[in-house]
Design an enzyme around this catalytic site. Structure first.
Site, PDB file in Angstrom:
ATOM      1  N   TRP A   1      18.510  20.505  23.361  1.00 29.05           N
ATOM      2  CA  TRP A   1      17.881  21.671  23.967  1.00 29.05           C
ATOM      3  C   TRP A   1      18.204  21.843  25.455  1.00 29.05           C
ATOM      4  O   TRP A   1      18.214  22.957  25.960  1.00 29.05           O
ATOM      5  CB  TRP A   1      16.355  21.673  23.790  1.00 29.05           C
ATOM      6  CG  TRP A   1      15.715  22.961  24.220  1.00 29.05           C
ATOM      7  CD1 TRP A   1      15.583  24.120  23.497  1.00 29.05           C
ATOM      8  CD2 TRP A   1      15.140  23.252  25.506  1.00 29.05           C
ATOM      9  NE1 TRP A   1      14.970  25.100  24.236  1.00 29.05           N
ATOM     10  CE2 TRP A   1      14.686  24.589  25.484  1.00 29.05           C
ATOM     11  CE3 TRP A   1      14.974  22.514  26.666  1.00 29.05           C
ATOM     12  CZ2 TRP A   1      14.068  25.194  26.566  1.00 29.05           C
ATOM     13  CZ3 TRP A   1      14.357  23.124  27.754  1.00 29.05           C
ATOM     14  CH2 TRP A   1      13.907  24.436  27.697  1.00 29.05           C
ATOM     15  N   ASP A   2      18.520  20.784  26.185  1.00 28.81           N
ATOM     16  CA  ASP A   2      18.710  20.901  27.633  1.00 28.81           C
ATOM     17  C   ASP A   2      19.964  20.169  28.096  1.00 28.81           C
ATOM     18  O   ASP A   2      19.967  19.522  29.139  1.00 28.81           O
ATOM     19  CB  ASP A   2      17.477  20.356  28.360  1.00 28.81           C
ATOM     20  CG  ASP A   2      17.424  20.781  29.829  1.00 28.81           C
ATOM     21  OD1 ASP A   2      17.984  21.839  30.157  1.00 28.81           O
ATOM     22  OD2 ASP A   2      16.813  20.046  30.633  1.00 28.81           O
ATOM     23  N   LEU A   3      21.058  20.284  27.326  1.00 26.09           N
ATOM     24  CA  LEU A   3      22.266  19.535  27.665  1.00 26.09           C
ATOM     25  C   LEU A   3      23.117  20.323  28.653  1.00 26.09           C
ATOM     26  O   LEU A   3      24.086  20.981  28.291  1.00 26.09           O
ATOM     27  CB  LEU A   3      23.071  19.196  26.408  1.00 26.09           C
ATOM     28  CG  LEU A   3      24.148  18.123  26.640  1.00 26.09           C
ATOM     29  CD1 LEU A   3      23.505  16.785  26.994  1.00 26.09           C
ATOM     30  CD2 LEU A   3      25.062  17.978  25.445  1.00 26.09           C
ATOM     31  N   ASN A  13      22.713  16.580  33.073  1.00 23.25           N
ATOM     32  CA  ASN A  13      22.072  15.711  32.088  1.00 23.25           C
ATOM     33  C   ASN A  13      23.095  14.903  31.288  1.00 23.25           C
ATOM     34  O   ASN A  13      22.793  14.411  30.206  1.00 23.25           O
ATOM     35  CB  ASN A  13      21.191  16.519  31.136  1.00 23.25           C
ATOM     36  CG  ASN A  13      19.778  16.681  31.666  1.00 23.25           C
ATOM     37  OD1 ASN A  13      19.391  16.010  32.622  1.00 23.25           O
ATOM     38  ND2 ASN A  13      19.007  17.568  31.063  1.00 23.25           N
TER      39      ASN A  13
END
Length: 313
Positions: A198-200, A204
């Site tokens: 979801w937040d790549l 990250n």
């Protein structure tokens, strides 16, 4: 004693209110507790993100360098240790989970090289290829039971469309948001079952360390996992690239890069382009709904431009 960064105080207060302030107040005691219980000593300056404080540590039992991650538990973060275990068993390229306390959500993680984020790779195409390859590995893994599911997320988003559209002042942006919702409705009946990050985004993903045998690997961290279609995971790679934003200007960056990044990522992941486009427009919808809920009357400019590019406008 630990010093809590002002930026973490600001984000916790802004997004989590009283619960965030309670979490911040408990942080020093929480850090002391797990430094003692897990036999750890501090090994560097604290790091932080929007919702977590990370302390570089060394484990006394074996001298292994690690990272103690302290974060408030919510719907997004609760599944993180579950996802890291599943990805670890599959060798999918996520940071290793060494220990976890279910009561507080505290985790002891493999130490990565925080000096080498993927965002520092100068060649934009190389960075996107790395991210796409890592995302392909992560989303090849079936999601375990118990995680939040994209189907439920999509249902809640669609329920909020009319209210959000009414809150926008620009007619073109109202049409954009309706078109994003229409795209989501077309695919909502098949939300998928892959384990999503979801937040790549590029910050990250960090380089591994030689002592872990991962000196030549790029490794994902900080997931906000859910079960769903990999197309819902493309947005961070389209919307994030700080160097390019600074060098070229926000709109020029998105207009020139969105389409080739989207094409490259769908090819590497082997995705159906139509479904991937629909779920990426779903991320625009999600971000638009959040923006209106926070009192804004315009869509975030980068999100509106990404929607226009994917819709061919």
């Amino acid at each position: 004693m630990i010093d809590i960064p002002d930026a973490l105080i600001a984000t916790q207060s802004k997004y989590n209110g009283e619960a965030g302030r309670a979490f911040l107040a408990a942080l020093p005691g929480l850090a002391d507790r797990f430094l003692g219980e897990w036999g750890l000593r501090r090994d560097g300056a604290a790091m932080y993100g929007v919702c977590a404080l990370v302390l570089p540590v060394v484990r006394a039992s074996d001298g292994r360098r690690a990272a103690l991650k302290l974060q408030a538990q919510d719907e997004e973060t609760a599944g993180e240790p579950v996802a890291l275990r599943v990805w670890g068993e599959a060798g999918a390229g996520a940071v290793g989970l060494l220990d976890h306390d279910p009561g507080t959500g505290t985790m002891l993680l493999e130490r990565l090289d925080e000096r080498r984020p993927l965002s520092e790779v100068a060649d934009e195409r190389v960075a996107v290829e790395v991210l796409a390859g890592l995302l392909a590995r992560l989303t090849s893994v079936p999601a375990p039971d118990g995680l939040r599911r994209l189907g439920d997320v999509a249902e809640r988003m669609l329920d909020g469309v009319a209210r959000a559209v009414a809150g926008l002042t620009d007619a073109d942006e109202r049409r954009l948001l309706r078109d994003c919702a229409a795209a989501v409705r077309e695919v909502a009946g098949e939300p998928g079952d892959r384990l999503l990050h979801w937040d790549l985004h590029y910050n990250n993903i960090l380089a591994g360390r030689a002592e872990e045998g991962r000196a030549h690997e790029w490794i994902a961290l900080d997931p906000k996992p859910l079960a769903g279609d990999p197309g819902f995971d493309l947005m961070p790679a389209l919307a994030n690239r700080p160097q390019a934003l600074k060098e070229q200007g926000e709109m020029l960056f998105h207009a020139s890069a969105v389409r080739w990044r989207f094409d490259l990522m769908t090819e590497v992941l082997g995705l159906d382009r139509g479904r991937a486009r629909a779920w990426t427009l779903g991320r625009v919808l999600q971000n638009g709904l959040w923006s209106v809920a926070e009192g804004e009357h315009r869509l975030p400019p980068d999100q509106a431009e990404i929607a226009r590019q994917l819709l061919g406008r």
